[in-house]
Write an enzyme that holds these catalytic residues in place. Structure first.
Site, PDB file in Angstrom:
ATOM      1  N   HIS A  38      -9.491   1.643   4.812  1.00 42.10           N
ATOM      2  CA  HIS A  38      -8.208   1.802   5.516  1.00 42.10           C
ATOM      3  C   HIS A  38      -8.407   2.782   6.672  1.00 42.10           C
ATOM      4  O   HIS A  38      -9.161   3.750   6.551  1.00 42.10           O
ATOM      5  CB  HIS A  38      -7.133   2.315   4.558  1.00 42.10           C
ATOM      6  CG  HIS A  38      -5.769   2.278   5.169  1.00 42.10           C
ATOM      7  ND1 HIS A  38      -5.340   3.248   6.029  1.00 42.10           N
ATOM      8  CD2 HIS A  38      -4.773   1.368   5.076  1.00 42.10           C
ATOM      9  CE1 HIS A  38      -4.113   2.928   6.443  1.00 42.10           C
ATOM     10  NE2 HIS A  38      -3.746   1.796   5.868  1.00 42.10           N
ATOM     11  N   ASN A  58       0.881  -1.168   0.000  1.00 33.65           N
ATOM     12  CA  ASN A  58       0.000   0.000   0.000  1.00 33.65           C
ATOM     13  C   ASN A  58       0.918   1.217   0.000  1.00 33.65           C
ATOM     14  O   ASN A  58       1.477   1.572   1.031  1.00 33.65           O
ATOM     15  CB  ASN A  58      -0.891  -0.024   1.255  1.00 33.65           C
ATOM     16  CG  ASN A  58      -1.667   1.258   1.450  1.00 33.65           C
ATOM     17  OD1 ASN A  58      -1.761   2.082   0.534  1.00 33.65           O
ATOM     18  ND2 ASN A  58      -2.235   1.430   2.638  1.00 33.65           N
ATOM     19  N   GLY A  70       2.510   2.353  10.643  1.00 41.20           N
ATOM     20  CA  GLY A  70       3.529   3.381  10.436  1.00 41.20           C
ATOM     21  C   GLY A  70       4.270   3.786  11.700  1.00 41.20           C
ATOM     22  O   GLY A  70       5.004   4.769  11.709  1.00 41.20           O
ATOM     23  N   GLU A 114      -6.728   5.140   7.754  1.00 44.71           N
ATOM     24  CA  GLU A 114      -6.483   6.563   7.448  1.00 44.71           C
ATOM     25  C   GLU A 114      -7.697   7.183   6.768  1.00 44.71           C
ATOM     26  O   GLU A 114      -8.017   8.350   6.984  1.00 44.71           O
ATOM     27  CB  GLU A 114      -5.218   6.680   6.575  1.00 44.71           C
ATOM     28  CG  GLU A 114      -3.967   6.447   7.408  1.00 44.71           C
ATOM     29  CD  GLU A 114      -2.793   5.842   6.648  1.00 44.71           C
ATOM     30  OE1 GLU A 114      -2.776   5.873   5.407  1.00 44.71           O
ATOM     31  OE2 GLU A 114      -1.880   5.321   7.327  1.00 44.71           O
ATOM     32  N   GLU A 171      -5.608  -4.524  10.812  1.00 43.33           N
ATOM     33  CA  GLU A 171      -4.561  -3.530  11.000  1.00 43.33           C
ATOM     34  C   GLU A 171      -4.847  -2.728  12.263  1.00 43.33           C
ATOM     35  O   GLU A 171      -5.646  -1.778  12.241  1.00 43.33           O
ATOM     36  CB  GLU A 171      -4.516  -2.569   9.802  1.00 43.33           C
ATOM     37  CG  GLU A 171      -4.219  -3.243   8.486  1.00 43.33           C
ATOM     38  CD  GLU A 171      -3.603  -2.274   7.478  1.00 43.33           C
ATOM     39  OE1 GLU A 171      -2.552  -2.609   6.926  1.00 43.33           O
ATOM     40  OE2 GLU A 171      -4.150  -1.173   7.279  1.00 43.33           O
ATOM     41  N   LYS A 204       0.263   4.266  -0.317  1.00 44.13           N
ATOM     42  CA  LYS A 204      -0.326   5.504   0.244  1.00 44.13           C
ATOM     43  C   LYS A 204      -0.034   6.682  -0.700  1.00 44.13           C
ATOM     44  O   LYS A 204       0.108   6.464  -1.901  1.00 44.13           O
ATOM     45  CB  LYS A 204       0.187   5.744   1.669  1.00 44.13           C
ATOM     46  CG  LYS A 204       0.030   4.487   2.532  1.00 44.13           C
ATOM     47  CD  LYS A 204       0.178   4.724   3.993  1.00 44.13           C
ATOM     48  CE  LYS A 204      -0.009   3.406   4.734  1.00 44.13           C
ATOM     49  NZ  LYS A 204       0.022   3.553   6.175  1.00 44.13           N
ATOM     50  N   SER A 223       3.299  -2.059  10.377  1.00 44.33           N
ATOM     51  CA  SER A 223       4.735  -2.167  10.643  1.00 44.33           C
ATOM     52  C   SER A 223       5.328  -3.538  10.311  1.00 44.33           C
ATOM     53  O   SER A 223       6.232  -4.012  10.997  1.00 44.33           O
ATOM     54  CB  SER A 223       5.046  -1.771  12.092  1.00 44.33           C
ATOM     55  OG  SER A 223       4.658  -0.419  12.330  1.00 44.33           O
TER      56      SER A 223
HETATM   57  P1  PGA Z   1       2.766   0.321   7.646  1.00 45.99           P
HETATM   58  O1  PGA Z   1       1.296   0.568   7.034  1.00 45.99           O
HETATM   59  O2  PGA Z   1       3.237  -1.002   7.065  1.00 45.99           O
HETATM   60  O3  PGA Z   1       3.568   1.486   7.154  1.00 45.99           O
HETATM   61  O4  PGA Z   1       2.621   0.266   9.111  1.00 45.99           O
HETATM   62  C1  PGA Z   1       0.385  -0.489   6.861  1.00 45.99           C
HETATM   63  C2  PGA Z   1      -0.873   0.027   6.222  1.00 45.99           C
HETATM   64  O5  PGA Z   1      -1.251   1.179   6.482  1.00 45.99           O
HETATM   65  O6  PGA Z   1      -1.528  -0.694   5.449  1.00 45.99           O
END
Ligand code: PGA
Length: 252
Positions: A95, A9, A173, A97, A167, A11, A212
């Site tokens: 997601h 992903n 992140g 976010e 998640e 982003k 992560s």
């Molecule tokens: P990350 O993000 O691997 O940077 O923690 C995962 C995601 O948002 O799908």
């Protein structure tokens, strides 16, 4: 038997020149690995680039979001049919976010899931609790609520042809990863709940872990019961890291 899936992903990252290098390196980095499906989800403007680079390779591609609407006066939205025009296989929906920053509630997420699946895309439905919710011990209630919204809208069987990504919001992140026991608990819970009424659907549903994931922790995470792969943010922007994660899934 569920084959593992590792999906990147990106982003809101990338640019034409750097993507070209990244995509080439991803193709090379995951070449020849068996027993794992791989995909990258990229920003809308780069879908055409992803399609041109990845077509004919074992790396699929998808979008990070999709409109719940089919067509019409929805300025700025991108429909599932448009994603199919660019060869997408996957569309991430819900997601955290998007839920937190763009006000997407369970109902809108369920509508997006429905629109994606109806058009022939595989929705990657993200679920997961915030740190506050984990501390209040309501993780299972939160993921149940998020799944139930989709079940109410699309039916239980819709999950057999979808991907669910657990998640934990606080792990995205941040470099913080739940313990393997915590991951197992939530994944086992989701599959077991579904299996009570729909064992076949529960067996087919793919359950990814996201938050992560990196090459150094991927193998142990993918070895956890009911983890069928990963949704990878930051590490998917580095071909070597993404390749290492896909390799861990292929060996697992
Ligand atoms: P990350 O993000 O691997 O940077 O923690 C995962 C995601 O948002 O799908």
């Amino acid at each position: 038997m569920r084959e593992k899936l590792v999906a990147g992903n990106w982003k809101m990252n990338g640019g034409l020149a750097e993507n070209a290098q990244l995509l080439e390196a991803v193709i090379a980095g995951v070449a020849g690995l068996q027993g794992v499906q791989r995909a990258v989800c990229v920003p809308f403007p780069y879908l055409h680039q992803a399609q041109r680079s990845l077509q004919g390779t074992p790396v699929a591609w998808g979008a990070e979001n999709v409109s719940q609407y089919e067509k019409g006066a929805y300025t700025g939205e991108v429909s599932a049919a448009m994603l199919l025009d660019f060869g997408c296989r996957y569309a991430i929906v819900g997601h955290s976010e998007r839920r937190a920053l763009f006000g997407e509630g369970d109902g809108a997420v369920a509508d997006k899931f429905s629109a994606a699946q109806a058009a022939g895309l595989v929705p990657v439905l993200c679920v997961g609790e915030t740190l506050e919710e984990r501390e209040a011990s309501v993780t299972e209630a939160v993921v149940s609520r998020q799944l139930d919204a989709v079940i109410a809208r699309c039916g239980v069987e819709s999950l057999a042809k979808a991907v669910v990504a657990y998640e934990p919001v606080w792990a995205i992140g941040t470099g913080k990863v739940p313990t393997l026991e915590d991951i197992a608990e939530v994944h086992d819970f989701m599959r077991a709940e579904l299996a009570k009424s729909h064992p076949d659907t529960a067996e087919d549903m793919r359950l990814l872990y996201g938050g992560s994931v990196k090459p150094s922790n991927a193998a142990e995470i993918f070895a956890v019961s009911n983890v069928d792969g990963g949704l990878v943010g930051g590490a998917s922007l580095k071909a070597a890291d993404f390749g290492g994660i896909v390799k861990a899934a292929s060996e697992g």
